[in-house]
Design an enzyme around this catalytic site. Structure first.
Site, PDB file in Angstrom:
ATOM      1  N   ASN A   1      11.243   5.013  -1.061  1.00 54.17           N
ATOM      2  CA  ASN A   1      10.701   3.738  -0.596  1.00 54.17           C
ATOM      3  C   ASN A   1      11.706   2.961   0.240  1.00 54.17           C
ATOM      4  O   ASN A   1      12.912   3.041   0.031  1.00 54.17           O
ATOM      5  CB  ASN A   1      10.255   2.891  -1.796  1.00 54.17           C
ATOM      6  CG  ASN A   1       9.177   3.593  -2.597  1.00 54.17           C
ATOM      7  OD1 ASN A   1       8.559   4.529  -2.110  1.00 54.17           O
ATOM      8  ND2 ASN A   1       8.956   3.148  -3.822  1.00 54.17           N
TER       9      ASN A   1
ATOM     10  N   PRO B   1       0.823  -1.211   0.000  1.00 54.67           N
ATOM     11  CA  PRO B   1       0.000   0.000   0.000  1.00 54.67           C
ATOM     12  C   PRO B   1       0.859   1.264   0.000  1.00 54.67           C
ATOM     13  O   PRO B   1       1.952   1.269   0.563  1.00 54.67           O
ATOM     14  CB  PRO B   1      -0.806  -0.103   1.303  1.00 54.67           C
ATOM     15  CG  PRO B   1      -0.093  -1.090   2.149  1.00 54.67           C
ATOM     16  CD  PRO B   1       0.654  -2.006   1.241  1.00 54.67           C
ATOM     17  N   ASP B   2       0.356   2.341  -0.618  1.00 52.76           N
ATOM     18  CA  ASP B   2       1.067   3.616  -0.469  1.00 52.76           C
ATOM     19  C   ASP B   2       0.573   4.291   0.806  1.00 52.76           C
ATOM     20  O   ASP B   2      -0.090   3.655   1.634  1.00 52.76           O
ATOM     21  CB  ASP B   2       0.932   4.494  -1.730  1.00 52.76           C
ATOM     22  CG  ASP B   2      -0.482   5.012  -1.957  1.00 52.76           C
ATOM     23  OD1 ASP B   2      -1.353   4.800  -1.090  1.00 52.76           O
ATOM     24  OD2 ASP B   2      -0.719   5.639  -3.007  1.00 52.76           O
ATOM     25  N   PHE B   3       0.896   5.547   1.005  1.00 55.09           N
ATOM     26  CA  PHE B   3       0.555   6.194   2.266  1.00 55.09           C
ATOM     27  C   PHE B   3      -0.698   7.046   2.167  1.00 55.09           C
ATOM     28  O   PHE B   3      -1.564   7.004   3.025  1.00 55.09           O
ATOM     29  CB  PHE B   3       1.739   7.064   2.744  1.00 55.09           C
ATOM     30  CG  PHE B   3       2.958   6.246   3.004  1.00 55.09           C
ATOM     31  CD1 PHE B   3       3.133   5.622   4.221  1.00 55.09           C
ATOM     32  CD2 PHE B   3       3.924   6.063   2.016  1.00 55.09           C
ATOM     33  CE1 PHE B   3       4.241   4.828   4.465  1.00 55.09           C
ATOM     34  CE2 PHE B   3       5.037   5.274   2.249  1.00 55.09           C
ATOM     35  CZ  PHE B   3       5.195   4.660   3.463  1.00 55.09           C
ATOM     36  N   ARG B   4      -0.834   7.829   1.092  1.00 58.91           N
ATOM     37  CA  ARG B   4      -1.839   8.885   1.087  1.00 58.91           C
ATOM     38  C   ARG B   4      -2.994   8.679   0.113  1.00 58.91           C
ATOM     39  O   ARG B   4      -3.823   9.568  -0.028  1.00 58.91           O
ATOM     40  CB  ARG B   4      -1.165  10.241   0.840  1.00 58.91           C
ATOM     41  CG  ARG B   4      -0.263  10.617   1.996  1.00 58.91           C
ATOM     42  CD  ARG B   4       0.513  11.896   1.819  1.00 58.91           C
ATOM     43  NE  ARG B   4       1.418  12.075   2.960  1.00 58.91           N
ATOM     44  CZ  ARG B   4       2.595  11.470   3.094  1.00 58.91           C
ATOM     45  NH1 ARG B   4       3.024  10.657   2.153  1.00 58.91           N
ATOM     46  NH2 ARG B   4       3.325  11.670   4.176  1.00 58.91           N
TER      47      ARG B   4
ATOM     48  N   ASP C   1      11.192  -0.381   0.623  1.00 59.36           N
ATOM     49  CA  ASP C   1      10.924  -1.782   0.279  1.00 59.36           C
ATOM     50  C   ASP C   1      12.096  -2.456  -0.440  1.00 59.36           C
ATOM     51  O   ASP C   1      12.069  -3.660  -0.693  1.00 59.36           O
ATOM     52  CB  ASP C   1       9.645  -1.905  -0.568  1.00 59.36           C
ATOM     53  CG  ASP C   1       9.662  -1.017  -1.819  1.00 59.36           C
ATOM     54  OD1 ASP C   1      10.757  -0.812  -2.400  1.00 59.36           O
ATOM     55  OD2 ASP C   1       8.583  -0.551  -2.221  1.00 59.36           O
TER      56      ASP C   1
ATOM     57  N   HIS D   1      14.948   7.908   2.277  1.00 59.64           N
ATOM     58  CA  HIS D   1      14.335   7.686   3.598  1.00 59.64           C
ATOM     59  C   HIS D   1      14.886   6.432   4.274  1.00 59.64           C
ATOM     60  O   HIS D   1      14.222   5.821   5.107  1.00 59.64           O
ATOM     61  CB  HIS D   1      12.805   7.631   3.471  1.00 59.64           C
ATOM     62  CG  HIS D   1      12.203   8.950   3.057  1.00 59.64           C
ATOM     63  ND1 HIS D   1      10.913   9.092   2.608  1.00 59.64           N
ATOM     64  CD2 HIS D   1      12.746  10.194   3.028  1.00 59.64           C
ATOM     65  CE1 HIS D   1      10.689  10.372   2.317  1.00 59.64           C
ATOM     66  NE2 HIS D   1      11.791  11.057   2.554  1.00 59.64           N
TER      67      HIS D   1
HETATM   68  P1  OAD Z   1       2.219   8.816  -1.080  1.00 56.27           P
HETATM   69  O1  OAD Z   1       1.298   7.732  -0.627  1.00 56.27           O
HETATM   70  O2  OAD Z   1       2.187  10.093  -0.354  1.00 56.27           O
HETATM   71  O3  OAD Z   1       1.927   9.130  -2.618  1.00 56.27           O
HETATM   72  C1  OAD Z   1       1.791   8.123  -3.581  1.00 56.27           C
HETATM   73  C2  OAD Z   1       1.359   8.766  -4.889  1.00 56.27           C
HETATM   74  O4  OAD Z   1       1.401   7.787  -5.924  1.00 56.27           O
HETATM   75  C3  OAD Z   1      -0.066   9.324  -4.880  1.00 56.27           C
HETATM   76  O5  OAD Z   1      -0.078  10.555  -5.549  1.00 56.27           O
HETATM   77  C4  OAD Z   1      -0.868   8.250  -5.639  1.00 56.27           C
HETATM   78  O6  OAD Z   1      -1.975   8.803  -6.336  1.00 56.27           O
HETATM   79  C5  OAD Z   1       0.165   7.746  -6.605  1.00 56.27           C
HETATM   80  N1  OAD Z   1       0.022   6.338  -7.026  1.00 56.27           N
HETATM   81  C6  OAD Z   1      -0.284   5.257  -6.285  1.00 56.27           C
HETATM   82  N2  OAD Z   1      -0.184   4.111  -6.985  1.00 56.27           N
HETATM   83  C7  OAD Z   1       0.200   4.499  -8.262  1.00 56.27           C
HETATM   84  C8  OAD Z   1       0.473   3.805  -9.465  1.00 56.27           C
HETATM   85  N3  OAD Z   1       0.406   2.464  -9.544  1.00 56.27           N
HETATM   86  N4  OAD Z   1       0.825   4.537 -10.547  1.00 56.27           N
HETATM   87  C9  OAD Z   1       0.918   5.884 -10.500  1.00 56.27           C
HETATM   88  N5  OAD Z   1       0.680   6.592  -9.392  1.00 56.27           N
HETATM   89  C10 OAD Z   1       0.336   5.914  -8.267  1.00 56.27           C
HETATM   90  O7  OAD Z   1       3.691   8.169  -1.102  1.00 56.27           O
HETATM   91  P2  OAD Z   1       5.100   8.948  -1.127  1.00 56.27           P
HETATM   92  O8  OAD Z   1       5.014  10.190  -1.929  1.00 56.27           O
HETATM   93  O9  OAD Z   1       6.128   7.949  -1.482  1.00 56.27           O
HETATM   94  O10 OAD Z   1       7.939   8.174   4.657  1.00 56.27           O
HETATM   95  O11 OAD Z   1       5.258   9.331   0.412  1.00 56.27           O
HETATM   96  C11 OAD Z   1       6.396  10.008   0.862  1.00 56.27           C
HETATM   97  C12 OAD Z   1       6.800   9.570   2.263  1.00 56.27           C
HETATM   98  O12 OAD Z   1       5.703   9.699   3.162  1.00 56.27           O
HETATM   99  C13 OAD Z   1       7.180   8.113   2.371  1.00 56.27           C
HETATM  100  O13 OAD Z   1       8.521   7.884   2.033  1.00 56.27           O
HETATM  101  C14 OAD Z   1       6.885   7.759   3.802  1.00 56.27           C
HETATM  102  C15 OAD Z   1       5.655   8.583   4.051  1.00 56.27           C
HETATM  103  O14 OAD Z   1       5.503   9.032   5.345  1.00 56.27           O
HETATM  104  C16 OAD Z   1       8.577   7.219   5.398  1.00 56.27           C
HETATM  105  O15 OAD Z   1       8.304   6.034   5.340  1.00 56.27           O
HETATM  106  C17 OAD Z   1       9.648   7.692   6.293  1.00 56.27           C
END
Ligand code: OAD
Ligand code: ZN
Length: 327
Positions: free
Chosen positions: A111, A37-40, A113, A130
């Site tokens: 990431n 999963p992503d974060f936001r 991972d 990170h």
């Molecule tokens: P976010 O979850 O903030 O953002 C992910 C982005 O990718 C969003 O804009 C989604 O719409 C987009 N997205 C998701 N899946 C996708 C796909 N298959 N293709 C294209 N776009 C997609 O994640 P990060 O920006 O990586 O910190 O978050 C930054 C940091 O916040 C992370 O490194 C983490 C977190 O707190 C730590 O773990 C220390």
């Protein structure tokens, strides 16, 4: 410029500029096709799911002060997300292809991972902004520990809890502690409240110089799968010298691409794997991509939405709200 025409333009860019290299800047979105999963993201992101739990705020799982007080949520999450359980995406292999073609300058990743390494992108190209699980450090005295120190404590101790059957099993961890100061040991992942590794700043300085010196090659910066909300990483695209081509592959238009768009920006609003597939097709690299992915293409990737449910369930079992220190 949007969508498939964007990918065609990028392909054309490489065909017309054979010396052009790529600097990738990536985030959690490139790994959602792997089942992480992503974060936001509103429904499937970790933070919106964690908000239902007893954490004071969702980011607390990665907050250094909160960790000191209650390491359990991070241990639970780390057990689910520990590297080794997931396979790289097409996007990861695209980066490896750029390396194989001699067209890779750098991969800046947020990431943890380590799927860039899993896809065999050489460590000399990777900046883990990170941090990662690859080393451990005491939060009290900064003493370094081998990777196994934390990992070996991730197997929880099940407490025998025989009140009545409906009650959830309590999970306890035997937290990794420092032999010098008894401080908690954690992986060298950058938590909120901690600084980024100096390698991040040094390498970016170097790469900025390199971009300025090598303008004639028409190098390109490709940003993918990140919301560009966490600084200082989020400001990298805005620091790209004017005249250097920028591209964004993301579900939504984010950061400097939204607030300060440049005329030449190549924005693909969509899935990073779809874009990777399209670009390899345009560049005639599909055969090599298939070889890299190998048999794994057949085994279906798990859905990130399923994984986030597993994680939330695990965390729910912790009763986080009532287990804070001193309560
Ligand atoms: P976010 O979850 O903030 O953002 C992910 C982005 O990718 C969003 O804009 C989604 O719409 C987009 N997205 C998701 N899946 C996708 C796909 N298959 N293709 C294209 N776009 C997609 O994640 P990060 O920006 O990586 O910190 O978050 C930054 C940091 O916040 C992370 O490194 C983490 C977190 O707190 C730590 O773990 C220390
Ligand atoms: Zn210590």
């Amino acid at each position: 410029m949007m969508d498939n025409s964007t990918i065609k333009s990028i392909a054309k860019h490489f065909q017309q500029n054979p010396d052009a290299k790529v600097i990738f800047m990536v985030g959690a979105g490139i790994s959602t096709p792997c089942g992480i999963p992503d974060f936001r993201s509103p429904k499937t992101g970790l933070y919106s799911n964690l908000s239902k739990l007893g954490l004071p705020f969702p980011e607390a799982v990665f907050d250094i002060d909160y960790f000191e007080e209650n390491p359990k949520p991070f241990y639970t999450l780390a057990r689910e997300l520990y590297p080794g359980n997931f396979k790289p995406s097409k996007f990861h292999y695209l980066m490896k292809l750029f390396q194989d073609k001699g067209k890779l300058r750098r991969v800046y990743t947020q990431n943890i991972d380590t799927l860039e390494r899993e896809a065999e992108v050489d460590g000399k190209y990777i900046v883990e902004a990170h941090g990662s699980f690859a080393s451990n450090v005491c939060i009290g005295c900064s003493k370094k520990f081998p990777v196994d120190t934390f990992k070996s404590q991730l197997e929880p101790i099940k407490l025998e809890h025989k009140k009545d059957k409906s009650e959830k099993d309590e999970i306890e961890f035997d937290y990794a502690r420092c032999d010098e100061c008894d401080g908690l040991i954690k992986p060298s992942i950058v938590f909120f409240g901690e600084g980024l590794p100096s390698k991040f700043f040094d390498t970016w300085d170097e790469d900025l110089e390199w971009l300025k010196k090598n303008k004639k090659a028409n190098n390109i910066v490709m940003v993918a799968g990140t919301s560009l909300t966490v600084h200082p990483f989020a400001s990298l695209p805005s620091e790209v010298p004017l005249g250097t081509k920028r591209s964004l592959w993301n579900y939504e238009v984010v950061g400097d691409f939204r607030s300060n768009p440049r005329g030449g920006d190549l924005v693909f609003k969509g899935g990073s794997d779809k874009a990777a597939q399209e670009l390899t097709r345009e560049l005639d690299w599909l055969k090599e991509l298939k070889e890299l992915i190998g048999e794994e293409e057949e085994t279906k990737h798990q859905d990130a939405a399923e994984e986030v449910t597993v994680i939330t369930n695990e965390l729910e079992n912790l009763n986080i709200g009532t287990e804070r220190k001193g309560e």
